[in-house]
Design a protein around this motif. Sequence first.
Motif, PDB file in Angstrom:
ATOM      1  N   LEU A 191      13.985  34.896  70.806  1.00 43.81           N
ATOM      2  CA  LEU A 191      14.864  33.721  70.809  1.00 43.81           C
ATOM      3  C   LEU A 191      16.326  34.099  70.991  1.00 43.81           C
ATOM      4  O   LEU A 191      17.077  33.392  71.666  1.00 43.81           O
ATOM      5  CB  LEU A 191      14.672  32.916  69.519  1.00 43.81           C
ATOM      6  CG  LEU A 191      15.426  31.593  69.428  1.00 43.81           C
ATOM      7  CD1 LEU A 191      15.032  30.693  70.588  1.00 43.81           C
ATOM      8  CD2 LEU A 191      15.147  30.905  68.115  1.00 43.81           C
ATOM      9  N   GLY A 192      16.747  35.215  70.436  1.00 39.24           N
ATOM     10  CA  GLY A 192      18.135  35.639  70.594  1.00 39.24           C
ATOM     11  C   GLY A 192      18.486  35.953  72.036  1.00 39.24           C
ATOM     12  O   GLY A 192      19.608  35.732  72.485  1.00 39.24           O
ATOM     13  N   ALA A 193      17.514  36.447  72.806  1.00 42.39           N
ATOM     14  CA  ALA A 193      17.779  36.837  74.195  1.00 42.39           C
ATOM     15  C   ALA A 193      17.678  35.658  75.153  1.00 42.39           C
ATOM     16  O   ALA A 193      18.363  35.642  76.181  1.00 42.39           O
ATOM     17  CB  ALA A 193      16.797  37.931  74.613  1.00 42.39           C
ATOM     18  N   ILE A 194      16.847  34.681  74.851  1.00 41.72           N
ATOM     19  CA  ILE A 194      16.653  33.584  75.816  1.00 41.72           C
ATOM     20  C   ILE A 194      17.616  32.431  75.605  1.00 41.72           C
ATOM     21  O   ILE A 194      17.782  31.601  76.485  1.00 41.72           O
ATOM     22  CB  ILE A 194      15.192  33.079  75.802  1.00 41.72           C
ATOM     23  CG1 ILE A 194      14.782  32.582  74.427  1.00 41.72           C
ATOM     24  CG2 ILE A 194      14.263  34.144  76.290  1.00 41.72           C
ATOM     25  CD1 ILE A 194      13.391  32.004  74.372  1.00 41.72           C
ATOM     26  N   GLY A 195      18.242  32.354  74.451  1.00 41.50           N
ATOM     27  CA  GLY A 195      19.303  31.387  74.228  1.00 41.50           C
ATOM     28  C   GLY A 195      18.838  29.950  74.095  1.00 41.50           C
ATOM     29  O   GLY A 195      17.671  29.659  73.793  1.00 41.50           O
ATOM     30  N   PHE A 196      19.806  29.043  74.353  1.00 38.55           N
ATOM     31  CA  PHE A 196      19.556  27.618  74.156  1.00 38.55           C
ATOM     32  C   PHE A 196      18.513  27.073  75.135  1.00 38.55           C
ATOM     33  O   PHE A 196      17.721  26.201  74.773  1.00 38.55           O
ATOM     34  CB  PHE A 196      20.867  26.825  74.298  1.00 38.55           C
ATOM     35  CG  PHE A 196      20.690  25.354  74.076  1.00 38.55           C
ATOM     36  CD1 PHE A 196      20.458  24.859  72.810  1.00 38.55           C
ATOM     37  CD2 PHE A 196      20.730  24.476  75.144  1.00 38.55           C
ATOM     38  CE1 PHE A 196      20.270  23.496  72.597  1.00 38.55           C
ATOM     39  CE2 PHE A 196      20.546  23.114  74.946  1.00 38.55           C
ATOM     40  CZ  PHE A 196      20.325  22.619  73.669  1.00 38.55           C
TER      41      PHE A 196
END
Length: 125
Positions: free
Chosen positions: A91-96
């Motif tokens: 989730l941190g890498a793929i963002g909003f």
Amino acid sequence: MASVAAGYLPILLFLGVALALSTAFVLLPMLVSKATGSSNPYADKLAEYECGFPAFEDSRAQFDVRFYLVAILFIIFDLEAAFLYPWAVSLGAIGFGGWLAMMIFLAELTLGFVYAWKKGALEWE
């Protein structure tokens, strides 16, 4: 011209090995069963072995559609759980955008679950 044909050699070699192995995996057990006599049927081999008595009805009897609905719902929500873990890890890498896509996915699954519930697919008599 020879270099183009040489480029296909690994593919042809792979296909040849795959064909030989698949043929061996099919034919060798059949030949071994013929050689050992395990393919000779007799009354004891053909007897019922799961529960010890003959079946009550035909094995091709129709099942109620609810069995299939429950199985499909289980697969859908099992896949949902399988998608949630890698999503949460990255989730941190793929963002909003990734978060929004998963929320849309979860909303669709929730709508499907509510629809199945309202239609009575989860009711068991």
